[in-house]
Every structure is written in C-alpha cells, then in structure tokens.
Design a protein around this motif. Sequence first.
Motif, PDB file in Angstrom:
ATOM      1  N   UNK A  24       0.843  -1.198   0.000  1.00 18.39           N
ATOM      2  CA  UNK A  24       0.000   0.000   0.000  1.00 18.39           C
ATOM      3  C   UNK A  24       0.880   1.251   0.000  1.00 18.39           C
ATOM      4  N   UNK A  25       0.379   2.326  -0.593  1.00 16.75           N
ATOM      5  CA  UNK A  25       1.127   3.586  -0.654  1.00 16.75           C
ATOM      6  C   UNK A  25       0.553   4.689   0.230  1.00 16.75           C
ATOM      7  N   UNK A  26      -0.767   4.700   0.384  1.00 15.34           N
ATOM      8  CA  UNK A  26      -1.413   5.800   1.108  1.00 15.34           C
ATOM      9  C   UNK A  26      -2.585   5.310   1.951  1.00 15.34           C
ATOM     10  N   UNK A  27      -2.834   6.058   3.015  1.00 14.84           N
ATOM     11  CA  UNK A  27      -4.088   5.933   3.740  1.00 14.84           C
ATOM     12  C   UNK A  27      -4.846   7.227   3.470  1.00 14.84           C
ATOM     13  N   UNK A  28      -6.052   7.112   2.958  1.00 16.89           N
ATOM     14  CA  UNK A  28      -6.905   8.259   2.644  1.00 16.89           C
ATOM     15  C   UNK A  28      -8.039   8.317   3.653  1.00 16.89           C
ATOM     16  N   UNK A  29      -8.397   9.538   4.055  1.00 13.77           N
ATOM     17  CA  UNK A  29      -9.455   9.674   5.043  1.00 13.77           C
ATOM     18  C   UNK A  29     -10.048  11.078   4.974  1.00 13.77           C
ATOM     19  N   UNK A  80      -4.197  12.567   2.991  1.00 10.86           N
ATOM     20  CA  UNK A  80      -3.531  11.457   2.311  1.00 10.86           C
ATOM     21  C   UNK A  80      -2.215  11.225   3.041  1.00 10.86           C
ATOM     22  N   UNK A  81      -2.152  10.145   3.818  1.00  8.35           N
ATOM     23  CA  UNK A  81      -0.965   9.814   4.603  1.00  8.35           C
ATOM     24  C   UNK A  81      -0.093   8.856   3.804  1.00  8.35           C
ATOM     25  N   UNK A  82       1.140   9.240   3.536  1.00  8.45           N
ATOM     26  CA  UNK A  82       2.089   8.425   2.776  1.00  8.45           C
ATOM     27  C   UNK A  82       2.628   7.305   3.668  1.00  8.45           C
ATOM     28  N   UNK A  83       2.382   6.047   3.280  1.00 13.18           N
ATOM     29  CA  UNK A  83       2.856   4.892   4.056  1.00 13.18           C
ATOM     30  C   UNK A  83       3.814   4.026   3.234  1.00 13.18           C
ATOM     31  N   UNK A 109      -7.101   2.378   2.424  1.00 20.45           N
ATOM     32  CA  UNK A 109      -5.735   2.247   1.920  1.00 20.45           C
ATOM     33  C   UNK A 109      -5.801   2.249   0.399  1.00 20.45           C
ATOM     34  N   UNK A 110      -4.762   2.836  -0.240  1.00 22.38           N
ATOM     35  CA  UNK A 110      -4.742   2.884  -1.689  1.00 22.38           C
ATOM     36  C   UNK A 110      -3.310   2.797  -2.208  1.00 22.38           C
TER      37      UNK A 110
END
Length: 128
Positions: free
Chosen positions: A31-36, A88-91, A125-126
């Motif tokens: 996964x690359x991002x958590x979106x919320x 958009x949190x970069x993970x 997650x995206x």
Amino acid sequence: DDYFRIFTSRTQVGYTIGRLNNNNAVNLTGWNYLNMHYKGEKNHHSYMRAKMYLGFSKNSNLTALSFDANWEKTMVLGSNGLDEGDLKLDVRSLSGTYFLYAAIQTVAGYDDSPTPEFEGSTIRLSTQ
C-alpha cells in the motif's frame, strides 16, 4: 462504515490517543497511502487550539505521540469552529503490520466549555 470520533480535555493541555481498526494490526505491504476524510471541531463559542493526529506504529500499546508515520494538523477554532477536509498519509516507507491510531491534543484552551473533537470517516488504503 469506517468511522471514529475522539475527544480530549476541555481546558488541560494534554492528549487522548486511541487504537483504531477494532484493535487489529493492518498489513501495509503493497500500500502507498491511507486516505481519510477528517473533521475537527468544538462545541462552544470560545477560542481554542488543538492538534489532530492519525498515525501508524509497530507498538500495540502506544501511549505517546510517537508514530512511525503520521499526519497531523493544528486547528485554531473560534465560534462554533469547524476544520474539515481530506488527508492522504504516505505509508510507502512502511512494510508489514502496524497499528493505526488517532489522537487529539489540546494545545490551548481558554474556558471550561470547549471540547475538541477529531472525527475520521471513509478510511481507505490505496496504491495511488
């Protein structure tokens, strides 16, 4: 529906932290991002300042605001204040299982009435 709401002290400088996802770890591999969608608000007429956090940690019992990756935003709220948007949190730097936490910290409160509140919804997650 994915949703949380967390509150903290009305006047004391401090924070409240909570583990999300029914206390289960999340596998972030691939996964690359958590979106919320987030909303920060208070329910009174006076001024206050608070900070919202959303973050991941390997620690299953996190008690400090020390995340492996996190988003944070300071909100300054006046009369019936509201701060709302999408994050958009970069993970991409994280691999394996992590616990997801939300926290809200009172930075400054000026009377005994406002209660800062942090809500999150549509948590996904995206890869992009």
